[in-house]
Motif scaffolding. Sequence first.
Motif, PDB file in Angstrom:
ATOM      1  N   THR A  79       0.805  -1.220   0.000  1.00 41.90           N
ATOM      2  CA  THR A  79       0.000   0.000   0.000  1.00 41.90           C
ATOM      3  C   THR A  79       0.842   1.277   0.000  1.00 41.90           C
ATOM      4  O   THR A  79       0.323   2.352  -0.269  1.00 41.90           O
ATOM      5  CB  THR A  79      -0.919   0.036   1.228  1.00 41.90           C
ATOM      6  OG1 THR A  79      -0.101  -0.058   2.412  1.00 41.90           O
ATOM      7  CG2 THR A  79      -1.908  -1.105   1.213  1.00 41.90           C
ATOM      8  N   ARG A  81       3.777   2.171  -1.762  1.00 43.29           N
ATOM      9  CA  ARG A  81       4.502   2.683  -2.927  1.00 43.29           C
ATOM     10  C   ARG A  81       3.948   2.074  -4.204  1.00 43.29           C
ATOM     11  O   ARG A  81       3.604   0.899  -4.235  1.00 43.29           O
ATOM     12  CB  ARG A  81       6.000   2.366  -2.814  1.00 43.29           C
ATOM     13  CG  ARG A  81       6.642   2.900  -1.538  1.00 43.29           C
ATOM     14  CD  ARG A  81       8.032   2.324  -1.304  1.00 43.29           C
ATOM     15  NE  ARG A  81       8.552   2.723  -0.001  1.00 43.29           N
ATOM     16  CZ  ARG A  81       8.363   2.044   1.126  1.00 43.29           C
ATOM     17  NH1 ARG A  81       7.677   0.908   1.105  1.00 43.29           N
ATOM     18  NH2 ARG A  81       8.864   2.473   2.267  1.00 43.29           N
ATOM     19  N   HIS A  82       3.914   2.876  -5.256  1.00 45.21           N
ATOM     20  CA  HIS A  82       3.590   2.333  -6.568  1.00 45.21           C
ATOM     21  C   HIS A  82       4.664   1.310  -6.931  1.00 45.21           C
ATOM     22  O   HIS A  82       5.847   1.525  -6.662  1.00 45.21           O
ATOM     23  CB  HIS A  82       3.555   3.461  -7.605  1.00 45.21           C
ATOM     24  CG  HIS A  82       3.036   3.035  -8.940  1.00 45.21           C
ATOM     25  ND1 HIS A  82       3.772   2.254  -9.802  1.00 45.21           N
ATOM     26  CD2 HIS A  82       1.851   3.265  -9.551  1.00 45.21           C
ATOM     27  CE1 HIS A  82       3.068   2.027 -10.889  1.00 45.21           C
ATOM     28  NE2 HIS A  82       1.894   2.621 -10.770  1.00 45.21           N
ATOM     29  N   PRO A  83       4.280   0.206  -7.545  1.00 46.80           N
ATOM     30  CA  PRO A  83       5.280  -0.824  -7.829  1.00 46.80           C
ATOM     31  C   PRO A  83       6.404  -0.354  -8.746  1.00 46.80           C
ATOM     32  O   PRO A  83       7.538  -0.812  -8.612  1.00 46.80           O
ATOM     33  CB  PRO A  83       4.465  -1.952  -8.470  1.00 46.80           C
ATOM     34  CG  PRO A  83       3.205  -1.294  -8.942  1.00 46.80           C
ATOM     35  CD  PRO A  83       2.928  -0.205  -7.952  1.00 46.80           C
ATOM     36  N   ILE A 128      -3.671  -6.355  -5.126  1.00 48.55           N
ATOM     37  CA  ILE A 128      -2.640  -5.316  -5.252  1.00 48.55           C
ATOM     38  C   ILE A 128      -1.258  -5.946  -5.110  1.00 48.55           C
ATOM     39  O   ILE A 128      -0.342  -5.663  -5.897  1.00 48.55           O
ATOM     40  CB  ILE A 128      -2.860  -4.216  -4.199  1.00 48.55           C
ATOM     41  CG1 ILE A 128      -4.130  -3.420  -4.511  1.00 48.55           C
ATOM     42  CG2 ILE A 128      -1.651  -3.285  -4.101  1.00 48.55           C
ATOM     43  CD1 ILE A 128      -4.521  -2.433  -3.439  1.00 48.55           C
ATOM     44  N   GLN A 132       1.693  -6.124  -7.903  1.00 49.79           N
ATOM     45  CA  GLN A 132       2.994  -5.517  -7.611  1.00 49.79           C
ATOM     46  C   GLN A 132       4.126  -6.512  -7.843  1.00 49.79           C
ATOM     47  O   GLN A 132       5.168  -6.159  -8.416  1.00 49.79           O
ATOM     48  CB  GLN A 132       3.022  -4.985  -6.179  1.00 49.79           C
ATOM     49  CG  GLN A 132       2.157  -3.770  -5.975  1.00 49.79           C
ATOM     50  CD  GLN A 132       2.718  -2.786  -4.969  1.00 49.79           C
ATOM     51  OE1 GLN A 132       3.787  -3.006  -4.395  1.00 49.79           O
ATOM     52  NE2 GLN A 132       2.021  -1.698  -4.764  1.00 49.79           N
ATOM     53  N   HIS A 154      -5.385  -2.940 -11.003  1.00 45.89           N
ATOM     54  CA  HIS A 154      -4.906  -1.865 -10.135  1.00 45.89           C
ATOM     55  C   HIS A 154      -3.837  -0.982 -10.771  1.00 45.89           C
ATOM     56  O   HIS A 154      -3.695   0.183 -10.393  1.00 45.89           O
ATOM     57  CB  HIS A 154      -4.352  -2.467  -8.837  1.00 45.89           C
ATOM     58  CG  HIS A 154      -5.328  -3.345  -8.127  1.00 45.89           C
ATOM     59  ND1 HIS A 154      -6.359  -2.843  -7.360  1.00 45.89           N
ATOM     60  CD2 HIS A 154      -5.448  -4.703  -8.082  1.00 45.89           C
ATOM     61  CE1 HIS A 154      -7.057  -3.843  -6.860  1.00 45.89           C
ATOM     62  NE2 HIS A 154      -6.531  -4.980  -7.279  1.00 45.89           N
ATOM     63  N   TYR A 155      -3.064  -1.528 -11.701  1.00 51.30           N
ATOM     64  CA  TYR A 155      -1.937  -0.795 -12.275  1.00 51.30           C
ATOM     65  C   TYR A 155      -1.868  -1.008 -13.780  1.00 51.30           C
ATOM     66  O   TYR A 155      -2.181  -2.093 -14.284  1.00 51.30           O
ATOM     67  CB  TYR A 155      -0.615  -1.267 -11.650  1.00 51.30           C
ATOM     68  CG  TYR A 155      -0.580  -1.172 -10.146  1.00 51.30           C
ATOM     69  CD1 TYR A 155      -0.410   0.048  -9.500  1.00 51.30           C
ATOM     70  CD2 TYR A 155      -0.731  -2.328  -9.361  1.00 51.30           C
ATOM     71  CE1 TYR A 155      -0.385   0.128  -8.118  1.00 51.30           C
ATOM     72  CE2 TYR A 155      -0.709  -2.250  -7.979  1.00 51.30           C
ATOM     73  CZ  TYR A 155      -0.541  -1.019  -7.359  1.00 51.30           C
ATOM     74  OH  TYR A 155      -0.524  -0.945  -6.001  1.00 51.30           O
TER      75      TYR A 155
END
Length: 308
Positions: A79, A81-83, A128, A132, A154-155
Amino acid sequence: MTLDLRIFTEPQQGATYDDQLAVAQATERLGFSAFFRSDHYLAMSGDGLPGPTDAWTTLAGLARDTSTVRLGTLVSSATFRHPGVLAIQVAQVDQMSGGRAELGLGTGWFAREHSAYGIPFPDKRFGILEEQLAIITGLWGTTVGEKFSFSGEHYQLTDSPALPKPIQPKIPVLIGGGGPRRTPALAAKYADEYNQSFPEIDAIGPRIEVINKALADAGRAPESMVQSVALVVAVGQDEAEFARRAAAIGREPAEVREHGIAGTVAEVVDRLKALEADGVQRVYLQVLDLADLDHLDVIAREVRPQLG
């Protein structure tokens, strides 16, 4: 293979960078294989003064202030950091350390630290974490000159150059958790190490069997995964010294003996040998009193030589 002992700290409980540096340098000097730290922004008890330190900022500093000890998180929260950002941070720490970084990654669990610092904390986080892991390992594994793209729930990443690259051919990835099916399968897909954090002692062996089955189902050999546990440590050369160390971290001697790696040197050696017999290959010793560097010396000088 001799049981691998690592030092694991909880700096959110109250530690400066210099406090952590002193422990990391003692860890290196005394021959432990790694210095790991938690990735939290709020103390679980007490006032937490002087306040939290960011895990990967700290590890970047330690990468330059140490020379041989391995460095990592147990564990970073998906939760936080962006991967794509985390992949860059960890690869940079790997470069800065000459190839000594390791990444522990989990879903996150401590809701209050998220609300305290304005970090979103969705109810469902396993997806998530899955995405990641796919993104981070995908970015690191993309050949230089090629592009990496990803489209998930999610990304979304489009035509990433997937830079920078780590020094290590593969940064070790650590996954933990107690789920019966999804977590073992995720570990079998992405992890180099499976960690049980603060388990009941009699549950450790059966959990390793669960992970080994997941590895077999994924076509992996059991020896391709390091099996580790993290347990609180309090060791004394005699009963009085042990009791003093237990009191210093707010634990009752009988309780910490039952749930941790604790007691006199002989008792601790017996506990570690029993863990090894259960299939544990690596132990993260949770050191809660960062000012007591003599504690690390006792473990290195009195305990470790008796482990084979």
